[in-house]
Design a protein around this motif. Structure first.
Motif, PDB file in Angstrom:
ATOM      1  N   LEU A 242      45.036  63.248  23.033  1.00  0.00           N
ATOM      2  CA  LEU A 242      44.774  64.677  22.128  1.00  0.00           C
ATOM      3  C   LEU A 242      45.488  64.584  20.838  1.00  0.00           C
ATOM      4  O   LEU A 242      47.125  64.643  20.872  1.00  0.00           O
ATOM      5  N   THR A 243      44.789  64.993  20.680  1.00  0.00           N
ATOM      6  CA  THR A 243      45.383  66.207  19.140  1.00  0.00           C
ATOM      7  C   THR A 243      45.132  66.906  18.691  1.00  0.00           C
ATOM      8  O   THR A 243      43.907  67.473  18.959  1.00  0.00           O
ATOM      9  N   ILE A 244      46.468  68.594  19.212  1.00  0.00           N
ATOM     10  CA  ILE A 244      46.693  69.325  18.514  1.00  0.00           C
ATOM     11  C   ILE A 244      46.740  69.958  17.490  1.00  0.00           C
ATOM     12  O   ILE A 244      48.017  69.427  16.748  1.00  0.00           O
ATOM     13  N   THR A 245      46.269  70.603  16.276  1.00  0.00           N
ATOM     14  CA  THR A 245      46.576  71.793  15.573  1.00  0.00           C
ATOM     15  C   THR A 245      45.645  72.573  15.655  1.00  0.00           C
ATOM     16  O   THR A 245      46.818  73.625  14.376  1.00  0.00           O
ATOM     17  N   GLN A 246      45.895  73.219  16.471  1.00  0.00           N
ATOM     18  CA  GLN A 246      46.375  75.055  16.811  1.00  0.00           C
ATOM     19  C   GLN A 246      47.695  75.774  16.090  1.00  0.00           C
ATOM     20  O   GLN A 246      48.415  74.964  17.506  1.00  0.00           O
ATOM     21  N   PRO A 247      47.766  76.221  15.522  1.00  0.00           N
ATOM     22  CA  PRO A 247      49.123  76.494  15.025  1.00  0.00           C
ATOM     23  C   PRO A 247      49.812  77.418  16.329  1.00  0.00           C
ATOM     24  O   PRO A 247      50.649  77.321  17.096  1.00  0.00           O
ATOM     25  N   ARG A 248      49.175  78.526  17.229  1.00  0.00           N
ATOM     26  CA  ARG A 248      49.228  78.588  18.237  1.00  0.00           C
ATOM     27  C   ARG A 248      49.704  77.701  19.948  1.00  0.00           C
ATOM     28  O   ARG A 248      50.813  77.905  20.175  1.00  0.00           O
ATOM     29  N   GLU A 249      48.867  76.211  20.043  1.00  0.00           N
ATOM     30  CA  GLU A 249      49.238  75.755  20.308  1.00  0.00           C
ATOM     31  C   GLU A 249      50.690  74.937  20.193  1.00  0.00           C
ATOM     32  O   GLU A 249      51.462  74.545  21.002  1.00  0.00           O
ATOM     33  N   ILE A 250      50.475  74.422  18.634  1.00  0.00           N
ATOM     34  CA  ILE A 250      51.913  73.344  18.333  1.00  0.00           C
ATOM     35  C   ILE A 250      53.293  74.279  18.349  1.00  0.00           C
ATOM     36  O   ILE A 250      54.233  74.018  18.863  1.00  0.00           O
ATOM     37  N   GLU A 251      53.288  76.401  17.793  1.00  0.00           N
ATOM     38  CA  GLU A 251      54.370  76.661  18.546  1.00  0.00           C
ATOM     39  C   GLU A 251      54.675  76.577  20.118  1.00  0.00           C
ATOM     40  O   GLU A 251      55.679  76.863  20.596  1.00  0.00           O
ATOM     41  N   MET A 252      54.004  76.308  21.053  1.00  0.00           N
ATOM     42  CA  MET A 252      53.634  76.443  22.151  1.00  0.00           C
ATOM     43  C   MET A 252      55.284  75.089  22.852  1.00  0.00           C
ATOM     44  O   MET A 252      55.263  75.407  23.680  1.00  0.00           O
ATOM     45  N   TYR A 253      54.342  74.391  22.344  1.00  0.00           N
ATOM     46  CA  TYR A 253      55.256  72.342  22.484  1.00  0.00           C
ATOM     47  C   TYR A 253      56.109  72.240  21.965  1.00  0.00           C
ATOM     48  O   TYR A 253      57.496  72.364  22.272  1.00  0.00           O
TER      49      TYR A 253
END
Length: 283
Positions: A242-253
């Protein structure tokens, strides 16, 4: 397969929105476009709302009937980007493990700050060849892959040059339980743990061990992940990558990483836990 990530969902919705604009600019209803394309109107609606991904053929036909042929190639490129956010292992590794390892090279080259959390294994960037061989051999057997283990190990070992070259920085968190996983047997595990102590002394590496303790509070164990700068997160799941690029999701991680980093131990305290794990092996 649909991605479990809202990053992929947001990208799919954006693609659907562009297709809807093309349809509206052509003065066609969803029903009329569906008839021209030989698709049910409900599928046209699902594509536009991002609940269904179009195929490349869908996009080609869409653009032909909306007199927007010049936009087809760009839209298909966007589709490929969406599809790349969630890749099943059988697709990524269809030619073997070497190619899957090699595909990560550009990402490592352009990333400067790496934040890594690993709950079960020592991360690849600080693995020994024997430890990597044990892991990739098990993966190859489980997934019935072509036998290119030695080549895949060589690619992963070559990647470790980023520990010594350029201005790359690696902040690595490993759960204490991963130090006692027994990967490859006693000798392999003992050598890997000793290598951790050596690697932790590198100026480019910050190694934290998240100790096993009864009062973890909200910082419980989660899936392993890599944060590449503040641009992308990679998560390895049982069925795919899984590749995540959504800023909101990146901030969660990033927030979860910060919570885990706060309860981790470093320096002499980390070495003490690693040494205890080596002693427990009886090597």
């Amino acid at each position: 397969m649909s991605s479990p990530s809202s990053s992929a969902q947001a990208a799919r919705q954006a693609l659907g929105g562009r297709l809807r604009e093309i349809r509206l600019d052509a003065g066609l209803t969803a029903r009329a476009l569906g008839q021209l394309m030989g698709r049910h109107p409900a599928k046209i609606s699902r594509i536009e709302h991002g609940t269904t991904s179009p195929s490349a053929e869908d996009i080609q036909a869409w653009c032909v009937h909306c007199n927007a042929r010049n936009q087809a190639s760009d839209l298909i490129a966007s589709l490929r980007a969406v599809e790349g956010m969630w890749i099943e292992w059988r697709r990524m590794e269809r030619t073997g493990l070497r190619q899957a390892q090699e595909s990560r090279r550009p990402l490592y080259e352009r990333t400067r700050s790496f934040r890594v959390y690993s709950p079960a294994l020592v991360p690849g960037i600080i693995q020994t060849p024997a430890y990597t061989t044990a892991i990739l051999t098990a993966i190859g057997r489980r997934r019935s892959l072509p036998d290119d283990i030695s080549e895949a190990v060589a690619v992963r070992m070559d990647r470790q040059r980023y520990l010594h070259e350029g201005d790359h920085r690696f902040a690595v968190l490993i759960e204490e339980s991963a130090l006692r996983s027994g990967i490859g047997g006693i000798e392999v595990m003992a050598a890997q743990l000793a290598h951790l102590i050596v690697t932790a002394a590198l100026p480019t590496v910050s190694l934290g061990i998240v100790p096993a303790r009864p009062d973890r509070d909200a910082a419980w164990t989660v899936e392993g992940f890599w944060i590449f700068d503040d641009v992308q997160v990679a998560v390895e799941l049982v069925s795919g990558h899984l590749t995540i690029t959504q800023p909101r999701e990146i901030e969660m991680y990033a927030q979860v990483y910060a919570e885990l980093a706060e309860i981790a131990v470093y320096g002499p305290a980390a070495r003490s836990i690693i040494t205890a794990a080596i002693d427990a092996l009886g090597a």
